[in-house]
Design a protein around this motif. Structure first.
Motif, PDB file in Angstrom:
ATOM      1  N   TRP A  13       0.820  -1.220   0.000  1.00  0.00           N
ATOM      2  CA  TRP A  13       0.000   0.000   0.000  1.00  0.00           C
ATOM      3  C   TRP A  13       0.849   1.265   0.000  1.00  0.00           C
ATOM      4  O   TRP A  13       0.566   2.213  -0.731  1.00  0.00           O
ATOM      5  CB  TRP A  13      -0.925  -0.019   1.220  1.00  0.00           C
ATOM      6  CG  TRP A  13      -1.724   1.233   1.391  1.00  0.00           C
ATOM      7  CD1 TRP A  13      -2.875   1.577   0.737  1.00  0.00           C
ATOM      8  CD2 TRP A  13      -1.420   2.339   2.263  1.00  0.00           C
ATOM      9  NE1 TRP A  13      -3.314   2.816   1.154  1.00  0.00           N
ATOM     10  CE2 TRP A  13      -2.436   3.300   2.098  1.00  0.00           C
ATOM     11  CE3 TRP A  13      -0.398   2.586   3.182  1.00  0.00           C
ATOM     12  CZ2 TRP A  13      -2.450   4.500   2.819  1.00  0.00           C
ATOM     13  CZ3 TRP A  13      -0.414   3.791   3.891  1.00  0.00           C
ATOM     14  CH2 TRP A  13      -1.434   4.727   3.701  1.00  0.00           C
ATOM     15  N   LEU A 250     -13.064  12.736   4.854  1.00  0.00           N
ATOM     16  CA  LEU A 250     -12.427  12.600   3.555  1.00  0.00           C
ATOM     17  C   LEU A 250     -11.730  13.895   3.147  1.00  0.00           C
ATOM     18  O   LEU A 250     -10.588  13.885   2.673  1.00  0.00           O
ATOM     19  CB  LEU A 250     -13.473  12.206   2.509  1.00  0.00           C
ATOM     20  CG  LEU A 250     -12.965  11.557   1.228  1.00  0.00           C
ATOM     21  CD1 LEU A 250     -12.258  10.240   1.526  1.00  0.00           C
ATOM     22  CD2 LEU A 250     -14.121  11.317   0.266  1.00  0.00           C
ATOM     23  N   ASN A 254      -7.901  13.798   4.704  1.00  0.00           N
ATOM     24  CA  ASN A 254      -7.248  13.188   3.550  1.00  0.00           C
ATOM     25  C   ASN A 254      -6.827  14.218   2.514  1.00  0.00           C
ATOM     26  O   ASN A 254      -5.640  14.459   2.335  1.00  0.00           O
ATOM     27  CB  ASN A 254      -8.170  12.127   2.940  1.00  0.00           C
ATOM     28  CG  ASN A 254      -8.240  10.873   3.797  1.00  0.00           C
ATOM     29  OD1 ASN A 254      -7.355  10.038   3.743  1.00  0.00           O
ATOM     30  ND2 ASN A 254      -9.280  10.747   4.611  1.00  0.00           N
ATOM     31  N   TYR A 255      -7.773  14.868   1.855  1.00  0.00           N
ATOM     32  CA  TYR A 255      -7.406  15.774   0.769  1.00  0.00           C
ATOM     33  C   TYR A 255      -6.646  17.005   1.258  1.00  0.00           C
ATOM     34  O   TYR A 255      -5.601  17.372   0.713  1.00  0.00           O
ATOM     35  CB  TYR A 255      -8.642  16.173  -0.024  1.00  0.00           C
ATOM     36  CG  TYR A 255      -9.342  14.989  -0.655  1.00  0.00           C
ATOM     37  CD1 TYR A 255      -8.611  13.979  -1.288  1.00  0.00           C
ATOM     38  CD2 TYR A 255     -10.718  14.844  -0.594  1.00  0.00           C
ATOM     39  CE1 TYR A 255      -9.224  12.884  -1.846  1.00  0.00           C
ATOM     40  CE2 TYR A 255     -11.357  13.741  -1.157  1.00  0.00           C
ATOM     41  CZ  TYR A 255     -10.606  12.764  -1.779  1.00  0.00           C
ATOM     42  OH  TYR A 255     -11.220  11.673  -2.328  1.00  0.00           O
ATOM     43  N   PRO A 298     -11.049   6.509   6.623  1.00  0.00           N
ATOM     44  CA  PRO A 298     -10.345   6.333   5.344  1.00  0.00           C
ATOM     45  C   PRO A 298      -8.923   6.864   5.410  1.00  0.00           C
ATOM     46  O   PRO A 298      -8.658   7.868   6.062  1.00  0.00           O
ATOM     47  CB  PRO A 298     -11.207   7.146   4.352  1.00  0.00           C
ATOM     48  CG  PRO A 298     -11.981   8.110   5.189  1.00  0.00           C
ATOM     49  CD  PRO A 298     -12.192   7.440   6.503  1.00  0.00           C
ATOM     50  N   ARG A 299      -8.010   6.162   4.754  1.00  0.00           N
ATOM     51  CA  ARG A 299      -6.603   6.558   4.728  1.00  0.00           C
ATOM     52  C   ARG A 299      -6.165   6.704   3.277  1.00  0.00           C
ATOM     53  O   ARG A 299      -5.784   5.744   2.621  1.00  0.00           O
ATOM     54  CB  ARG A 299      -5.739   5.508   5.431  1.00  0.00           C
ATOM     55  CG  ARG A 299      -5.937   5.463   6.948  1.00  0.00           C
ATOM     56  CD  ARG A 299      -5.229   6.625   7.624  1.00  0.00           C
ATOM     57  NE  ARG A 299      -5.274   6.517   9.071  1.00  0.00           N
ATOM     58  CZ  ARG A 299      -6.190   7.082   9.837  1.00  0.00           C
ATOM     59  NH1 ARG A 299      -7.156   7.785   9.281  1.00  0.00           N
ATOM     60  NH2 ARG A 299      -6.155   6.962  11.149  1.00  0.00           N
ATOM     61  N   LYS A 300      -6.225   7.926   2.764  1.00  0.00           N
ATOM     62  CA  LYS A 300      -5.831   8.197   1.378  1.00  0.00           C
ATOM     63  C   LYS A 300      -4.409   8.753   1.285  1.00  0.00           C
ATOM     64  O   LYS A 300      -3.790   8.693   0.230  1.00  0.00           O
ATOM     65  CB  LYS A 300      -6.801   9.202   0.747  1.00  0.00           C
ATOM     66  CG  LYS A 300      -8.272   8.794   0.782  1.00  0.00           C
ATOM     67  CD  LYS A 300      -8.536   7.598  -0.093  1.00  0.00           C
ATOM     68  CE  LYS A 300     -10.031   7.272  -0.143  1.00  0.00           C
ATOM     69  NZ  LYS A 300     -10.306   6.055  -0.940  1.00  0.00           N
ATOM     70  N   LYS A 302      -0.688   8.493   1.882  1.00  0.00           N
ATOM     71  CA  LYS A 302       0.234   7.373   2.093  1.00  0.00           C
ATOM     72  C   LYS A 302       1.392   7.787   2.999  1.00  0.00           C
ATOM     73  O   LYS A 302       1.878   8.917   2.949  1.00  0.00           O
ATOM     74  CB  LYS A 302       0.755   6.854   0.756  1.00  0.00           C
ATOM     75  CG  LYS A 302      -0.342   6.227  -0.113  1.00  0.00           C
ATOM     76  CD  LYS A 302       0.230   5.546  -1.331  1.00  0.00           C
ATOM     77  CE  LYS A 302      -0.861   5.005  -2.240  1.00  0.00           C
ATOM     78  NZ  LYS A 302      -1.672   3.973  -1.579  1.00  0.00           N
TER      79      LYS A 302
END
Length: 444
Positions: A13, A250, A254-255, A298-300, A302
């Motif tokens: 991943w 999210l 994340n973003y 969620p894990r977007k 890395k």
């Protein structure tokens, strides 16, 4: 016919590990798993099994046969009377959660990532949080593997029981996990709360927070005195729709965090500012929902990660030392440090073996140098009796593992008995286990 792909590069991943297997096989039934193992035995091929690829180590790296259980997935049986659920090895944790949730049930605890396969989660000792709960492997009542001879073996406290405590965290080295029977509970509705406190207040109230909450975790922000605390407790509130909460997670976690992480990657001196900004941005949140909807996020973005399990009584001293070390050495890191607690168990290779535990995880954004930071944090964890999470980066070697895990030599003897030719070992596992038959027998 077993689906087979050749000439395909595999990456985990975080893309920190790359592999060029001779072929990737996708069995869809247990019989197909038996068939491919017998073929591997006949051809003297090695096998590694991959789930979601969320391990940060070289755990499944191979240039021979890589087996994916993605097609061996689904719930086989749900027994409401005995409160058990039997699932196939490739079933992802989120699939189990959603299916159980529709029927009014749940796993008692999960980690903050739910895309792993159940076989992978068990093999690496994946855990959640809450001192009243063990890791995911502690929920297992029965495990079915395909051994190196291509035979199906069911292992529990009543069947092949001498292998049971070895099989629950095995790094995929005893056989291919094709089926798992888990203990389940009635699906609770939790109130999830997130807030921030000063570090001094956390230290003052830490014992109370651990003991008084069903699930509790906290996040330390480098260079900041603010700490995020998260709790989950059973509530009588009606479950809410989580559309906005998931959208907020999210976008913000994340973003937006991805953009800030890129800023840190290009301009490392901004890490201190970004970490403090992230801490200040933590707001107060209260949500009521079913457990499987709240455990994972969620894990977007890395990253690379190390995580250590230390005795619970060492937690306060360890996190204070971590904060002081970060301030002194000015590491260029902006990811928060995740801190959780887990109940003791009696699983031979579980990091929580025979001790209530604190798990402390350190992350570094992908593409940023992590070696010095991870090395120094690992040294602090080692000082406090740390055992490594098997799916996360670590530098512990065979002699240290023998001293850290009281049943390590016993595990190696079971491994040798079930797989005498090392079919399920790769170079990385040979390094951990010192692949020498004489040494394995003596535990030296």
């Amino acid at each position: 016919m077993i689906k087979t792909v050749q000439g395909q590069t595999w990456k985990n991943w975080s893309q920190s590990v790359e592999s060029h297997p001779e072929k990737i096989l996708y069995p869809a039934t247990i019989d197909e798993v038996c068939t491919l193992v017998r073929e591997a035995k006949q051809q003297r091929k090695k096998i590694r099994v991959v789930g979601a690829g969320h391990s940060f180590t070289r755990l499944v790296q191979t240039d021979v046969w890589l087996v994916s259980l993605d097609l061996l997935s689904g719930i086989e049986e749900l027994d409401e009377g005995k409160m058990t659920v039997t699932v196939l090895g490739g079933t992802r944790l989120f699939q189990i959660g959603e299916e159980l949730g529709r029927r009014g049930f749940a796993q008692e605890n999960l980690g903050d990532i739910n895309v792993q396969s159940i076989a992978g989660a068990i093999s690496t000792g994946t855990h959640g949080n809450g001192i009243g709960f063990g890791n995911v492997s502690s929920q297992v009542l029965e495990i079915t593997i395909v051994t190196a001879s291509g035979e199906v073996m069911t292992i529990s406290e009543t069947m092949n029981d001498k292998y049971f405590k070895a099989s629950l965290v095995s790094l995929g080295s005893l056989g291919i996990i094709v089926k798992v029977k888990l203990r389940m509970i009635k699906s609770p509705v939790y109130e999830y709360r997130s807030d921030k406190v000063r570090f001094s207040e956390l230290i003052e109230k830490l014992d109370y927070l651990i003991d008084s909450n069903r699930h509790f975790e906290f996040y330390l922000f480098p260079f900041s005195d603010l700490v995020q605390i998260k709790t989950m407790n059973i509530t009588n509130r009606q479950p809410q729709r989580l559309t906005f909460h998931h959208l907020e997670s999210l976008v913000l976690e994340n973003y937006l965090f991805f953009l800030l992480s890129e800023l840190c990657r290009w301009f490392p001196r901004t890490t201190r500012f970004v970490s403090r900004l992230s801490a200040k941005a933590i707001g107060t949140t209260s949500i009521a929902a079913h457990s499987y909807q709240l455990f994972a996020t969620p894990r977007k973005v890395k990253f690379n990660e190390i995580e250590y399990c230390i005795p619970l009584e060492n937690m306060k001293e360890a996190i204070q030392e971590v904060r002081e070390h970060i301030e002194t050495n000015q590491y260029e890191v902006h990811f928060p440090i995740e801190c959780r607690t887990v109940k003791a168990d009696d699983i031979w290779l579980s990091p929580s073996y025979q001790r209530d535990s604190a798990y402390i995880a350190f992350h570094m954004y992908k593409g940023m140098p992590y070696e010095r930071y991870f090395r120094d944090m690992e040294a602090i964890m080692q000082k406090h009796g740390g055992r490594p999470h098997w799916g996360k980066m670590h530098k512990r070697e065979h002699p240290e593992l023998l001293s850290l895990y009281p049943r390590f030599a016993d595990f190696l003897n079971v491994r040798q008995e079930l797989d005498p030719d090392g079919m399920f070992l790769n170079e990385y596992l040979r390094e951990l286990f010192v692949w020498d038959k004489a040494e394995e027998r003596t535990g030296s």
